[in-house]
Design a protein around this motif. Structure first.
Motif, PDB file in Angstrom:
ATOM      1  N   VAL A 184       0.672  -1.216   0.188  1.00 37.80           N
ATOM      2  CA  VAL A 184       0.090   0.026  -0.127  1.00 37.80           C
ATOM      3  C   VAL A 184       0.861   1.471   0.175  1.00 37.80           C
ATOM      4  N   ARG A 185       1.959   1.219   0.780  1.00 34.80           N
ATOM      5  CA  ARG A 185       2.709   2.249   0.947  1.00 34.80           C
ATOM      6  C   ARG A 185       3.580   2.441  -0.264  1.00 34.80           C
ATOM      7  N   ALA A 186       3.961   1.360  -0.908  1.00 36.05           N
ATOM      8  CA  ALA A 186       4.984   1.447  -2.130  1.00 36.05           C
ATOM      9  C   ALA A 186       4.002   1.964  -3.193  1.00 36.05           C
ATOM     10  N   THR A 187       2.814   1.604  -3.231  1.00 34.88           N
ATOM     11  CA  THR A 187       2.047   1.979  -4.332  1.00 34.88           C
ATOM     12  C   THR A 187       1.614   3.707  -4.358  1.00 34.88           C
ATOM     13  N   ASP A 188       1.307   4.200  -3.227  1.00 34.34           N
ATOM     14  CA  ASP A 188       1.253   5.316  -2.962  1.00 34.34           C
ATOM     15  C   ASP A 188       2.615   6.259  -3.364  1.00 34.34           C
ATOM     16  N   LEU A 190       4.821   5.184  -5.505  1.00 35.80           N
ATOM     17  CA  LEU A 190       5.202   5.125  -6.931  1.00 35.80           C
ATOM     18  C   LEU A 190       4.332   5.814  -7.713  1.00 35.80           C
ATOM     19  N   ILE A 191       3.127   5.906  -7.457  1.00 35.67           N
ATOM     20  CA  ILE A 191       1.960   6.591  -7.928  1.00 35.67           C
ATOM     21  C   ILE A 191       2.287   8.162  -7.960  1.00 35.67           C
ATOM     22  N   LYS A 192       2.765   8.708  -6.825  1.00 40.28           N
ATOM     23  CA  LYS A 192       3.263   9.974  -6.669  1.00 40.28           C
ATOM     24  C   LYS A 192       4.434  10.340  -7.796  1.00 40.28           C
ATOM     25  N   GLN A 193       5.380   9.350  -7.668  1.00 40.41           N
ATOM     26  CA  GLN A 193       6.401   9.608  -8.764  1.00 40.41           C
ATOM     27  C   GLN A 193       6.079   9.210  -9.901  1.00 40.41           C
ATOM     28  N   ASN A 222      -6.174   1.567  -7.542  1.00 41.09           N
ATOM     29  CA  ASN A 222      -5.818   2.919  -7.590  1.00 41.09           C
ATOM     30  C   ASN A 222      -4.724   2.906  -8.756  1.00 41.09           C
ATOM     31  N   ILE A 223      -3.825   1.886  -8.882  1.00 40.11           N
ATOM     32  CA  ILE A 223      -2.808   2.140  -9.971  1.00 40.11           C
ATOM     33  C   ILE A 223      -3.202   2.052 -11.369  1.00 40.11           C
ATOM     34  N   ASN A 224      -4.282   1.146 -11.563  1.00 39.35           N
ATOM     35  CA  ASN A 224      -4.940   1.190 -12.899  1.00 39.35           C
ATOM     36  C   ASN A 224      -5.848   2.496 -13.439  1.00 39.35           C
ATOM     37  N   LEU A 225      -6.483   2.821 -12.202  1.00 38.92           N
ATOM     38  CA  LEU A 225      -6.905   4.145 -12.535  1.00 38.92           C
ATOM     39  C   LEU A 225      -6.080   5.376 -12.871  1.00 38.92           C
ATOM     40  N   GLN A 226      -4.940   5.271 -12.266  1.00 37.41           N
ATOM     41  CA  GLN A 226      -3.804   6.125 -12.477  1.00 37.41           C
ATOM     42  C   GLN A 226      -3.519   5.958 -14.315  1.00 37.41           C
ATOM     43  N   LYS A 227      -3.356   4.690 -14.562  1.00 37.88           N
ATOM     44  CA  LYS A 227      -2.936   4.410 -15.904  1.00 37.88           C
ATOM     45  C   LYS A 227      -4.131   4.504 -16.805  1.00 37.88           C
ATOM     46  N   ASN A 228      -5.238   4.957 -16.500  1.00 31.99           N
ATOM     47  CA  ASN A 228      -6.353   5.102 -17.043  1.00 31.99           C
ATOM     48  C   ASN A 228      -6.704   3.922 -17.939  1.00 31.99           C
TER      49      ASN A 228
END
Length: 372
Positions: A184-188, A190-193, A222-228
Motif C-alpha cells: 500500500v505504501r509502495a503504491t502511494d 510510486l503513483i506520486k513518482q 488505484n494503480i490502474n485508475l492512474q494508468k487509465n
C-alpha cells in the motif's frame, strides 16, 4: 553355480544401494561448500555438483523415498533457486521462469515428502529449521527495507518470507500482513513518482502471491485508475466487490473509482450500497452527497451549453434537478443524528441553496459558520 550367481547378484545390488547412499552424502558435502554471500562461480560449481549427485539418488528405487535424500534434495534445489534469482538480479534481469518453476516444484515435492514420511524425525526437524531460518532472514531484510522507507523492496522481501514458509505448509500471517502494508505504501509512493509501470509490476507480483485480498485489490484499482486502464480497473473492481459484499469502505472506494471512470450511474449505486450497510458512515455520506452535487451541476452546465431549442435541454435540466433532490434523503437523517458535522453542514447548505430552499440553506449555513 546358481548360488554363486545369486551371491554375485546380491553383491551388485548392495553395491548399487550403497553407491546411491554415497550419492546423497556426496551431494550433502558439496552443498556445504555453498555460501550465498560467497563467489558466484564457486557457488554455482558447488550446487551443480550437489544437484548431479542428488538427482542420481532421486531416481534410484533404493533411495527415491528416503527422507534423508529428500531433505537434501529440497535444500539443494532451494540453493539453486537462490543463486538463479541472485544472478538475474545482479544483471538487472528476471530469472528464467521455467527454471524457477522446476526448482520450486522439486523443493515442494521433497520437503512435503519429508514432512509426510512415517519416519525421518531428524530430517523433519532439519527441514523445519532450514525453512524457518530462511524465512526469518528474508523477513528481517524486509523490516530493514521498510524502516528505510524502501517500500517496494520491503514488499518483495515480505512476499519472499511468506512464500518460503509455505514450503512447510505454514501461513506466515505476519509476513502476509507486512506485505500488504508495504505494498500500500509502495503504491502511494510510486503513483506520486508517476512510476506506474513499476507499480503495475509490483502489483502483479503481490497479486499472484497473495490473491483475493481486499487491501491489495484496492491498491491495484488505484494503480490502474492512474494508468487509465479501464478494463483492468473494472476487473479488479468486480473481484473486490464479489469478495466482500458487506465492506462499506470498499463500496466507497468502488463508487469513487467508477466516478473517475466517468460512470456516474454505477458510481451512485456503489455509494448507495455503502449507505445501505451504514447510513451514518461519514465517508459514504460525504462522497455520495458531494458526487451527486457535482454530477447535478455538471449536467445542468452541459445543458446550458446546448442550443436552447435542443430537446435534450429540458430533459437534462429535469434529470439534474432529480439528482440534486436525491441528496437530502441521505443527508438529512445524518444531520439529525450528527448535528455538528461541519463537512456535512457545508454540503447541506449548498445543496438546499441549489434547490432554492433559502430558509433551510440559511439555517444550515448558520450552524456551519458557528463551528470553529
Amino acid at each position: 553355480m546358481k548360488k554363486i550367481s545369486l551371491l554375485v547378484a546380491l553383491m551388485f545390488v548392495g553395491a548399487s544401494f550403497f553407491a546411491q547412499k554415497s550419492s546423497i552424502t556426496d551431494a550433502a558435502l558439496k552443498y556445504k561448500k555453498y555460501n550465498p554471500f560467497g563467489s558466484m562461480e564457486e557457488n554455482k560449481k558447488a550446487l551443480t555438483g550437489a544437484k548431479a549427485d542428488i538427482d542420481l539418488a532421486a531416481v534410484n528405487t533404493e533411495t527415491a523415498n528416503d527422507p534423508y535424500m529428500h531433505r537434501y534434495r529440497g535444500i539443494i534445489y532451494f540453493g539453486l533457486m537462490e543463486i538463479a534469482t541472485l544472478e538475474a538480479s545482479m544483471s538487472g534481469a528476471q530469472p528464467d521462469e521455467n527454471v524457477i518453476k522446476e526448482y520450486d516444484a522439486k523443493i515442494k515435492e521433497s520437503f512435503n515428502a519429508v514432512l509426510n514420511h512415517a519416519k525421518g524425525k531428524e530430517d523433519k526437524k532439519a527441514v523445519l529449521e532450514f525453512v524457518n531460518a530462511k524465512s526469518q532472514f528474508v523477513f528481517e531484510a524486509g523490516l530493514s527495507m521498510f524502516n528505510a522507507k524502501n517500500y517496494a523492496e520491503a514488499t518483495q522481501m515480505f512476499i519472499g518470507a511468506y512464500q518460503i514458509s509455505k514450503y512447510i505448509n505454514v501461513e506466515n500471517e505476519e509476513a502476509k500482513g507486512n506485505t500488504m502494508l508495504s505494498f500500500v505504501r509502495a503504491t502511494d509512493t510510486l503513483i506520486k513518482q508517476q512510476k506506474l509501470d513499476d507499480a503495475s509490476k509490483l502489483g502483479d507480483l503481490v497479486y499472484s502471491s497473495v490473491p483475493k485480498n481486499i487491501e491489495i485489490l484496492i491498491s491495484l484499482i488505484n494503480i490502474n485508475l492512474q494508468k487509465n486502464d479501464i478494463v483492468t480497473t473494472e476487473k479488479y473492481l468486480n473481484e473486490a466487490t464479489s469478495l466482500d459484499t458487506t465492506n462499506k469502505s470498499l463500496f466507497v472506494v468502488l463508487g469513487t473509482s467508477l466516478m473517475e471512470l466517468k460512470q456516474p450511474y454505477k458510481a451512485e449505486q456503489a455509494f448507495l450500497k455503502a449507505l445501505k450497510i451504514d447510513q451514518f458512515y461519514p465517508d459514504a455520506v460525504y462522497q455520495y452527497c458531494t458526487f451527486m452535487f457535482n454530477w447535478s451541476r455538471d449536467m445542468s452546465n452541459a445543458s446550458s451549453d446546448l442550443n436552447p431549442k435542443d430537446p435534450n435541454v429540458a430533459k437534462m435540466q429535469k434529470e439534474a434537478l432529480e439528482i440534486m433532490n436525491r441528496i437530502p434523503m441521505y443527508l438529512d437523517p445524518y444531520l439529525e443524528k450528527i448535528s455538528n458535522d461541519k463537512t456535512a453542514l457545508e454540503i447541506g447548505w449548498k445543496v438546499y441553496y441549489m434547490l432554492e430552499n433559502e430558509e433551510k440553506s440559511a439555517e444550515l449555513k448558520k450552524r456551519w459558520e458557528a463551528i470553529k
